[in-house]
Design an enzyme around this catalytic site. Structure first.
Site, mmCIF file in Angstrom:
data_model
loop_
_atom_site.group_PDB
_atom_site.id
_atom_site.type_symbol
_atom_site.label_atom_id
_atom_site.label_comp_id
_atom_site.label_asym_id
_atom_site.label_seq_id
_atom_site.Cartn_x
_atom_site.Cartn_y
_atom_site.Cartn_z
ATOM 1 N N MET A 156 0.846 -1.185 0.000
ATOM 2 C CA MET A 156 0.000 0.000 0.000
ATOM 3 C C MET A 156 0.883 1.237 0.000
ATOM 4 O O MET A 156 2.104 1.156 0.149
ATOM 5 C CB MET A 156 -0.922 0.006 1.224
ATOM 6 C CG MET A 156 -0.178 0.077 2.551
ATOM 7 S SD MET A 156 -1.283 0.077 3.988
ATOM 8 C CE MET A 156 -2.074 1.674 3.807
ATOM 9 N N CYS A 157 0.265 2.397 -0.187
ATOM 10 C CA CYS A 157 0.990 3.677 -0.153
ATOM 11 C C CYS A 157 -0.018 4.752 0.231
ATOM 12 O O CYS A 157 -0.830 4.540 1.120
ATOM 13 C CB CYS A 157 1.663 3.962 -1.496
ATOM 14 S SG CYS A 157 0.528 3.963 -2.901
ATOM 15 N N GLY A 158 -0.003 5.894 -0.447
ATOM 16 C CA GLY A 158 -0.982 6.936 -0.182
ATOM 17 C C GLY A 158 -2.273 6.731 -0.950
ATOM 18 O O GLY A 158 -3.367 6.741 -0.380
#
Length: 338
Positions: free
Chosen positions: A292-294
């Protein structure tokens, strides 16, 4: 066991009430990734047995004062280059940024660009390695042959080495494919009939499924979770770039900023240099890996890095909503700091 429902127009596994999540790793196919240095582009574009479509997948963060399409208008890779905008090929009904669209929406948008199912596609990014990995993942999700998906590492590197026609002919004995004739259209190709028959849902995880994994204590035990945001956003020391969004991380996640996988010139590290980055955070490749990330863009850089390093044998899964969704939906006790 899973029951199925339609979510955002894509058929995803959905947990039955009261059930515990399991993940079917038997559905994971052996995947590789084609990362091409600038020196190999001439050979690919001149291959008479392939119809190669260069795709500019550039996307800039909202706080960057650059319009990606304007850069495409001024300079492209070859005469057949098209512009693929992840902010247009998305689920318009979602409040979260550039979430995966339905297969019908993806087919429609790709057909408008003139790309065909049997085309080899050469994806690139005017920044280097950034949004290009997200676009490559999208094409794979919607069934484009992975063997026909190539990532240029990198377009700025190609410009530096092959942008000057006289220098290219003298040193490389090749021609440059830089096209700097002004254009106003995202494609010069006739409309195609791109069809998506199958969607690889096994590469995507929903909020509800990740929530179940966290609450049942499976993150770290049965699944690895990598967060590609900066370390201080992960720890909660720095604020998120989107106003009102809490910073922090999902319990059990491991921090690996995507920038750790790139050189100072924003090209992807070699496979030999990538593997230690994952070893340093203790990734266990015997487990499925969630990334995941932003907003689901730079998570795909980590996915590409895993594949390039020969990892992900139990599957690499992208949390599409990423922190923008988790930070707004998760209970407060499931937003960890430090």
């Amino acid at each position: 066991m899973f029951s199925l429902k339609y979510h955002r127009g894509i058929k995803f596994p959905k947990l039955s009430s009261g059930s515990m999540m399991t993940y079917d790793t038997t559905l994971i196919s052996k995947r590789s990734v084609s990362i091409l240095p600038p020196s190999q582009i001439t050979r690919l574009l001149k291959d008479s047995e392939k119809n190669v479509i260069p795709i500019d997948c550039s996307w800039y963060m909202p706080n960057v004062p650059i319009v990606a399409f304007h850069e495409f208008m001024k300079r492209r890779l070859g005469d057949k280059a098209v512009f693929f905008d992840i902010d247009q090929v998305k689920d318009e009904s979602s409040k979260y940024p550039h979430m995966l669209p339905s297969k019908e929406k993806f087919s429609e948008k790709v057909s408008e660009l003139g790309i065909k199912n049997n085309d080899d596609i050469l994806l690139y990014d005017q920044q280097g390695i950034f949004s290009v990995c997200r676009a490559a993942w999208m094409f794979e999700i919607f069934g484009h042959d992975p063997n026909k998906i190539h990532i240029l590492n990198t377009f700025p590197g190609y410009i530096q080495s092959f942008g000057n026609p006289n220098l290219v002919l003298k040193i490389h004995e090749a021609e440059t494919f830089i096209n700097d004739n002004l254009t106003t259209q995202p494609t010069s190709l006739p409309k195609s009939n791109y069809k998506v028959d199958n969607v690889d849902n096994n590469q995507v995880i929903l909020y509800e499924e990740l929530l179940d994994l966290v609450q049942s204590g499976k993150i770290g035990k049965e699944f690895e979770l990598i967060d590609a945001r900066s370390t201080k956003r992960f720890t909660g020391e720095d604020p998120e770039p989107r106003p009102g969004l809490l910073s922090g991380h999902v319990p059990g996640a491991k921090s690996l900023p995507f920038t750790n996988l790139l050189t100072p010139t924003k090209s992807l590290l070699s496979s030999m240099s990538l593997k230690p980055e994952f070893e340093n955070i203790g990734i266990d490749d015997s487990k499925p890996i969630i990334v995941m990330c932003g907003t689901g863009v730079t998570a795909c850089i980590v996915r590409t890095g895993l594949l390039s390093a020969g990892l992900g044998k139990k599957g690499i899964i992208i949390y599409d909503g990423s922190w923008t969704e988790w930070g707004q939906r998760a209970p407060a006790e499931l937003i960890s700091k430090n």
